[in-house]
Design a protein around this motif. Structure first.
Motif, PDB file in Angstrom:
ATOM      1  N   GLY A 269       0.828  -1.087   0.074  1.00 44.42           N
ATOM      2  CA  GLY A 269       0.089  -0.225   0.088  1.00 44.42           C
ATOM      3  C   GLY A 269       0.702   1.294  -0.046  1.00 44.42           C
ATOM      4  N   HIS A 270       0.133   2.587  -0.302  1.00 48.29           N
ATOM      5  CA  HIS A 270       0.899   3.545  -0.703  1.00 48.29           C
ATOM      6  C   HIS A 270       1.413   4.019   0.867  1.00 48.29           C
ATOM      7  CE1 HIS A 270      -2.987   5.447   0.224  1.00 48.29           C
ATOM      8  NE2 HIS A 270      -3.245   5.086  -0.868  1.00 48.29           N
ATOM      9  N   GLY A 271       1.238   3.539   2.170  1.00 49.44           N
ATOM     10  CA  GLY A 271       1.674   3.851   3.353  1.00 49.44           C
ATOM     11  C   GLY A 271       3.185   3.636   3.367  1.00 49.44           C
ATOM     12  N   ASP A 272       3.677   2.582   2.394  1.00 50.32           N
ATOM     13  CA  ASP A 272       4.973   2.355   2.401  1.00 50.32           C
ATOM     14  C   ASP A 272       5.968   3.612   1.866  1.00 50.32           C
ATOM     15  OD1 ASP A 272       7.272   0.100   2.015  1.00 50.32           O
ATOM     16  OD2 ASP A 272       7.027   0.752   0.259  1.00 50.32           O
ATOM     17  N   LEU A 273       5.286   4.485   1.549  1.00 46.41           N
ATOM     18  CA  LEU A 273       6.119   5.902   1.367  1.00 46.41           C
ATOM     19  C   LEU A 273       7.077   6.110   2.327  1.00 46.41           C
ATOM     20  CD1 LEU A 273       6.339   8.571  -0.276  1.00 46.41           C
ATOM     21  CD2 LEU A 273       4.434   9.530   1.300  1.00 46.41           C
ATOM     22  N   TYR A 274       6.679   6.361   3.720  1.00 48.19           N
ATOM     23  CA  TYR A 274       7.514   6.281   4.863  1.00 48.19           C
ATOM     24  C   TYR A 274       8.662   5.466   4.786  1.00 48.19           C
ATOM     25  CZ  TYR A 274       3.355   9.136   5.046  1.00 48.19           C
ATOM     26  OH  TYR A 274       1.989   9.732   4.887  1.00 48.19           O
ATOM     27  N   PRO A 275       8.404   4.198   5.211  1.00 48.03           N
ATOM     28  CA  PRO A 275       9.558   3.444   5.175  1.00 48.03           C
ATOM     29  C   PRO A 275      10.675   3.271   3.841  1.00 48.03           C
ATOM     30  CG  PRO A 275       7.672   2.077   4.998  1.00 48.03           C
ATOM     31  CD  PRO A 275       7.211   3.513   5.351  1.00 48.03           C
ATOM     32  N   SER A 276      10.006   3.733   2.671  1.00 51.47           N
ATOM     33  CA  SER A 276      10.782   3.702   1.381  1.00 51.47           C
ATOM     34  C   SER A 276      11.489   4.877   1.441  1.00 51.47           C
ATOM     35  CB  SER A 276       9.698   3.886   0.384  1.00 51.47           C
ATOM     36  OG  SER A 276       9.139   2.640   0.039  1.00 51.47           O
TER      37      SER A 276
ATOM     38  N   LYS B 278       9.512  16.809  10.185  1.00 51.28           N
ATOM     39  CA  LYS B 278       8.646  16.507  11.388  1.00 51.28           C
ATOM     40  C   LYS B 278       8.705  14.863  11.070  1.00 51.28           C
ATOM     41  CE  LYS B 278       8.117  20.428  13.193  1.00 51.28           C
ATOM     42  NZ  LYS B 278       8.598  20.522  14.480  1.00 51.28           N
ATOM     43  N   LEU B 279       8.537  14.385   9.807  1.00 57.68           N
ATOM     44  CA  LEU B 279       8.554  12.969   9.342  1.00 57.68           C
ATOM     45  C   LEU B 279      10.052  12.148  10.110  1.00 57.68           C
ATOM     46  CD1 LEU B 279       7.558  10.429   7.954  1.00 57.68           C
ATOM     47  CD2 LEU B 279       8.793  11.280   5.977  1.00 57.68           C
ATOM     48  N   LYS B 280      10.973  12.843   9.964  1.00 54.98           N
ATOM     49  CA  LYS B 280      12.227  12.415  10.707  1.00 54.98           C
ATOM     50  C   LYS B 280      12.005  12.228  12.032  1.00 54.98           C
ATOM     51  CE  LYS B 280      16.583  11.226  10.861  1.00 54.98           C
ATOM     52  NZ  LYS B 280      17.330  10.042  10.149  1.00 54.98           N
TER      53      LYS B 280
ATOM     54  N   ASN C 145      10.904   4.140  16.704  1.00 54.23           N
ATOM     55  CA  ASN C 145      11.667   2.858  16.413  1.00 54.23           C
ATOM     56  C   ASN C 145      12.007   2.751  14.743  1.00 54.23           C
ATOM     57  OD1 ASN C 145      13.596   1.013  17.005  1.00 54.23           O
ATOM     58  ND2 ASN C 145      11.941  -0.662  16.978  1.00 54.23           N
ATOM     59  N   GLY C 146      11.912   3.830  13.958  1.00 51.65           N
ATOM     60  CA  GLY C 146      12.030   3.785  12.649  1.00 51.65           C
ATOM     61  C   GLY C 146      10.920   3.594  11.759  1.00 51.65           C
ATOM     62  N   VAL C 147       9.567   3.701  12.504  1.00 54.13           N
ATOM     63  CA  VAL C 147       8.478   3.445  11.593  1.00 54.13           C
ATOM     64  C   VAL C 147       7.443   4.599  11.736  1.00 54.13           C
ATOM     65  CG1 VAL C 147       8.660   0.944  11.748  1.00 54.13           C
ATOM     66  CG2 VAL C 147       7.154   1.969  13.479  1.00 54.13           C
TER      67      VAL C 147
END
Length: 464
Positions: A172-179, A286-288, A295-297
């Motif tokens: 899903g496009h929520g993968d934007l953040y871990p990508s 802010k995403l960072k 914990n990285g997610v």
């Protein structure tokens, strides 16, 4: 996932979703947990006469445009990047996106752009953009991850020895953040002074970078801003914005997260008035902070989709595909918000019915290559309801249009087509029109104006 060399960020994000599945979290958001989102600012109210050139230049230097481009369009029967579909004439989604970015750079100022591709669309996209080499230079893409399908019975990774690639699915496009995090792209952008990211779907050609919105986002100091539109009957099945009663945070509720007993309330467009356009503005710093804190997610609600391990074989093993939606991050950011935009910023294509609508004169192409709703539609896109048996895939739509041009829909409120109907060149639909072909063969609807009527194409109608 480690054997497939997926990043630690991708693994942690999947682990979060998988643990939710194992503990029995169905991801449902009941009506009693939320209240409607109200009193949102409107784009029409923040428009400014002009923004000083030096401020525009400074803002653009801190901004990147990202287009979500990972979909293959399998739901429409495609085996290629959905963005390669022809939208108007011979021009594809990618053609329009390239024109939009280049027009912006020419008229407003230089701004970064990139794509979020999947393993399946990266090569196709790069090849299609050969005519625009300036769009595929260093840092032009981030590639979406993949996650294991989960066997519905054992909750173990699904196995399909006949074709091991089918053991995996997009997250899903929520993968934007871990990508962004796992690829190192987030750190790279921050290092280069990029602060603002505008994200939208490649199939939404109304969503271009808007300077008033960018300026508003920067001045508001919001960490995350979602563009929403007012819902109409055509949008009642899509996700909507709401407020969680427990903590007052905005959240996004998708149809897959709505309990069956709440479906009526979910589809009540007078109660839940706003839907997510998937046009998002994100403060990268802010995403960072969110990633470092968790914990990285980015904590996102898990969406559980029941499928079969081989989508083409309904008798293959039942699996769960665990997905997340990037808009759901609105509840994970402190000081997030939403803004109401008009339909000029929302013209998505998810089905063949959507494609017929945007190909028609109900949508105009602007000077800057946006697709916007025709003024003659008076703010309401025509509802197009095509027989799902005949027009689920592009082969059916191509057959429908094989006799001529796309029909006129700019004066149409609702078009319903049942059965195999081919449209002659020179057809205009007005008001509410239903076309029915009860026979098993393709029948031709003759050229002409059809207004507020039902037409049945019987045995005496011309065959295709």
């Amino acid at each position: 996932m480690e054997e497939e060399k997926l990043s630690e960020s991708a693994i942690r994000a999947f682990q979060q979703a998988y643990e939710a599945l194992v503990r029995g979290d169905d991801g449902m958001i009941s009506e009693r947990m939320i209240s409607p989102a109200l009193d949102l600012p409107m784009l029409a109210d923040i428009k400014q006469a002009s923004i000083p050139d030096d401020k525009v230049k400074a803002l653009l230097g801190q901004t990147v445009i990202l287009k979500l481009n990972g979909g293959l369009g399998t739901g429409m029967g495609l085996e290629k990047a959905k963005s390669l579909l022809e939208v108007k004439g011979s021009e594809t989604f990618l053609d329009f996106i390239a024109k939009q970015v280049l027009h912006f750079r020419k008229t407003k100022g230089d701004v970064r752009s990139m794509f979020m591709n999947s393993f399946s669309t990266s090569a196709d996209t790069k090849d299609a953009l050969k005519g625009h080499p300036e769009l595929v230079q260093g840092g032009w893409e981030v590639v979406q991850n993949k996650v294991p399908k989960i066997d519905a019975e054992s909750l173990r990774p699904a196995k399909w020895p006949a074709n091991p690639t089918k053991e995996w699915c997009p997250p899903g496009h929520g993968d934007l953040y871990p990508s962004l995090a796992g690829s190192g792209m987030l750190d790279s952008l921050l290092k280069d002074g990029v602060k603002y990211m505008f994200v939208s779907n490649s199939d939404n050609l109304g969503a271009t970078l808007d300077l008033e919105l960018l300026n508003f986002f920067a001045q508001s100091d919001k960490s995350f801003l979602m563009e929403v539109c007012e819902r109409t009957e055509a949008d009642k099945k899509g996700g909507h914005l709401a407020v969680r009663k427990q903590d007052g945070r905005l959240l996004l509720r998708e149809s897959a997260q709505c309990p069956p007993d709440d479906e009526k309330a979910f589809q009540d467009v007078s109660k839940h008035k706003y839907f997510n356009t998937n046009n998002l503005w994100i403060r990268l710093d802010k995403l960072k902070e969110v990633l470092d804190k968790n914990n990285g997610v980015v904590p996102l609600p898990m969406i559980k989709n029941a499928k079969t391990v081989d989508p083409s074989d309904s008798k293959s093993a039942a699996v769960f595909q665990l997905e997340t939606a990037m808009g759901a991050a609105i509840e994970s950011f402190d000081n997030s918000g939403a803004i109401v935009v008009d339909r000029s910023r929302f013209a998505p294509v998810k089905t063949c019915a959507d494609l017929l609508r945007v190909r028609s004169d109900a949508y105009d192409v602007t000077e800057d290559s946006r697709l916007v709703l025709s003024a003659e539609c008076k703010g309401q896109p025509p509802v197009v309801d095509l027989d799902k048996k005949e027009y689920k895939t592009m082969s059916g739509l191509d057959k429908m249009l094989s006799k001529g041009d796309v029909p006129s829909l700019k004066h149409c409120k609702k078009l319903t087509v049942k059965g195999k109907v081919a449209l002659e060149k020179g057809i205009t639909f007005k008001g509410e029109v239903t076309i029915v072909n009860p026979t098993a063969e393709w029948r031709i609807l003759k050229a002409g104006v059809y207004e507020n009527q039902t037409v049945e194409l019987g045995e005496n109608s011309e065959k295709l």
